[in-house]
Design an enzyme around this catalytic site. Structure first.
Site, PDB file in Angstrom:
ATOM      1  CD  GLU A  84      -3.026   0.974   2.291  1.00  0.00           C
ATOM      2  OE1 GLU A  84      -3.293  -0.019   2.811  1.00  0.00           O
ATOM      3  OE2 GLU A  84      -3.286   2.200   3.036  1.00  0.00           O
ATOM      4  CE  LYS A 267      -6.215  -1.658   5.975  1.00  0.00           C
ATOM      5  NZ  LYS A 267      -5.239  -1.003   5.089  1.00  0.00           N
ATOM      6  CG  ASP A 283       1.723 -16.253  12.029  1.00  0.00           C
ATOM      7  OD1 ASP A 283       1.034 -15.726  11.183  1.00  0.00           O
ATOM      8  OD2 ASP A 283       1.668 -17.366  12.517  1.00  0.00           O
ATOM      9  CG  HIS A 385      -4.040   6.747  -0.172  1.00  0.00           C
ATOM     10  ND1 HIS A 385      -3.048   6.144   0.371  1.00  0.00           N
ATOM     11  CD2 HIS A 385      -4.695   6.278  -0.885  1.00  0.00           C
ATOM     12  CE1 HIS A 385      -3.514   4.973  -0.202  1.00  0.00           C
ATOM     13  NE2 HIS A 385      -4.518   4.987  -0.861  1.00  0.00           N
TER      14      HIS A 385
HETATM   15  C1  MEV Z   1      -5.822   2.783   5.102  1.00  0.00           C
HETATM   16  O1  MEV Z   1      -4.908   1.617   4.744  1.00  0.00           O
HETATM   17  C2  MEV Z   1      -5.950   2.832   6.576  1.00  0.00           C
HETATM   18  C3  MEV Z   1      -6.790   4.188   7.090  1.00  0.00           C
HETATM   19  O2  MEV Z   1      -8.170   3.841   6.686  1.00  0.00           O
HETATM   20  C4  MEV Z   1      -6.697   4.016   8.852  1.00  0.00           C
HETATM   21  C5  MEV Z   1      -7.750   4.995   9.325  1.00  0.00           C
HETATM   22  O3  MEV Z   1      -8.802   5.295   8.976  1.00  0.00           O
HETATM   23  O4  MEV Z   1      -7.668   5.338  10.548  1.00  0.00           O
HETATM   24  C6  MEV Z   1      -6.609   5.566   6.713  1.00  0.00           C
END
Ligand code: MEV
Length: 435
Positions: A84, A267, A283, A385
């Site tokens: 990513e 995430k 892992d 991004h």
């Molecule tokens: C994207 O890989 C991760 C985000 O969605 C985390 C978040 O929203 O805190 C940008």
């Protein structure tokens, strides 16, 4: 035409070339399709060929290095492997802002894993729990006899726990063996021990032992990290430092109040932690499972949604971020010991063992989350991004690496990071050159 079958007997006995041939036929691959695999060979193939089964090649992921990390007064370059864009840049930027507040601090609990034994059909489950706990000392000795090496380096089975659970198939007795696994991830050591204990536990309980396996909810192997982000360092563009602090506190509160946001919040943390796990041959599925189930477990026990990080404002108005997350990582055994890039990643980090790695990874998780929250709470995530994503879009549209830079620049200027626009810009660029 005969229907094709994926039932290929003895695939694991075939050579790499034979396996590729089998895949080529099954999936009707052209020479061009296969070319990236055929280019692979040599020492790398020898290593990966022994790591898993039915190997036909290896899958290159970009390996980046996050800069600016300072944890417990020591500087680190942090290797990260992932697909990513913007994750490495975001972690590096967050680490730079944390440096302004003295860098990250980290602590790590003892490297204790849980091995579970499931006991079925126990006539007196509550009595069985007491009988099992009454034999803790000899049972621990039995477990420890299975791994003299681990005992030699200061680890070993430490404690036994037992409880009754109710399930759709009736009550069961669940035994936990707590094992200090030192610098290993610890799955093999723990699984070997619980398998050895299971017949004894069955005998003592009067029931039947069933599953014997490590739990990834590693609540006794937790890494914590925290850092102060001075409000003065948080100001950028039109955003004042105080506004960023307040915006981030509101962003965090959203995650603490809503499971849908919490999932994405966590995430983002794992973007950093898993990337270091992959780079160091750890892992990452175990870490992902551990982190998310830890959040769920905390939520269930505290009655609130549980983001893995917490943000607060200190007396000076600076933002204080902290993280607590299970971190079952190893530096001995597993892929870390055999994969040349994983070995290199451990060297780049310059760590002395699993605990130091766990602390750095917790700091990376915090940095990653901080960076995402800062962007989300201010200009939004897409600006940064998309600038990095634009290069991928340009390459997908057929640009060479040199052309991709120019195309990406145009897409970002136009705020149109889209495949169709990339193709148009590329066409214009090439037409301009041809003149
Ligand atoms: C994207 O890989 C991760 C985000 O969605 C985390 C978040 O929203 O805190 C940008």
């Amino acid at each position: 035409m005969a229907e094709k079958s994926s039932e290929i007997s003895g695939m694991y006995r075939k050579s790499v070339d034979e396996r590729r041939k089998a895949v080529e036929e099954f999936s009707s691959l052209s020479a061009a399709d296969l070319a990236p695999l055929l280019a692979q060979g040599g020492k790398e193939m020898e290593v990966v060929g022994k790591m898993i089964e039915n190997v036909i090649g290896y899958y290159p992921l970009p390996l980046g290095v996050a800069t600016n990390f300072r944890v417990n007064g020591k500087d680190y370059l942090v290797p990260m492997a992932l697909e990513e864009p913007s994750v490495v840049a975001a972690a590096s930027h967050a680490a730079k802002l944390a440096r302004a507040g003295g860098g990250f601090h980290a602590t790590v609990s003892s490297p204790t894993m849980i091995g579970q034994v499931q006991l079925l059909h126990v006539p007196d489950p509550y009595g069985a729990v007491q009988r099992i706990l009454g034999e803790e000392t000899p049972l621990l000795a039995l477990a420890n006899a299975k791994d003299p090496m681990l005992n030699k380096v200061g680890g070993g089975a430490r404690k036994l726990e037992a409880r009754v659970i109710s399930t759709p198939r009736g009550p069961m007795v669940i035994v936990h063996l707590l094992v200090d696994v030192r610098d290993a991830m610890g799955a093999n050591a723990t699984n070997t021990m619980v398998e050895a204990l299971a017949p004894h536990l069955a005998r003592i309980s009067g029931g039947r032992s069933h599953l014997r396996i490590l739990s990834n909810l590693a609540i006794h192997r937790v890494a914590r990290a925290w850092g102060t982000f001075p409000k003065g360092a948080l100001a950028f563009d039109e955003w004042k430092g105080e506004e960023v602090v307040e915006g981030m506190l509101d962003a965090w509160a959203f995650a603490a109040g809503d499971p849908f946001r919490c999932a994405t919040h966590n995430k983002g943390i794992m973007n950093g932690i898993s990337a270091v796990a992959i780079a160091t041959g750890n892992d990452f599925r175990a870490l992902e499972s551990g982190a998310h189930s830890y959040a769920a477990w905390k939520a269930a026990s505290g009655g609130v949604i549980a983001p893995l990080t917490v943000y607060e404002k200190n007396a000076s108005g600076d933002l204080v971020g902290s993280i607590e997350v299970p971190m079952a990582v190893g530096t001995v055994g597993g892929a870390t010991a055999v994969h040349p890039i994983a070995k290199l990643a451990v060297k780049i980090l310059g760590i002395s063992g699993a605990s130091e790695l766990a602390g750095v990874m917790a700091a990376v998780g915090l940095a990653q989350n901080f960076a995402a929250m800062r962007a989300l709470a201010t200009e939004g995530i897409q600006k940064g991004h998309m600038a990095l994503h634009a290069r991928n879009v340009a390459i997908t549209a057929g640009a060479t690496p040199e052309e991709a830079e120019l195309v990406a620049q145009r897409l970002v200027e136009e705020k149109m990071v889209r495949a169709d626009r990339a193709a148009e810009v590329l066409k214009e660029l090439r037409a301009g050159r041809a003149k």
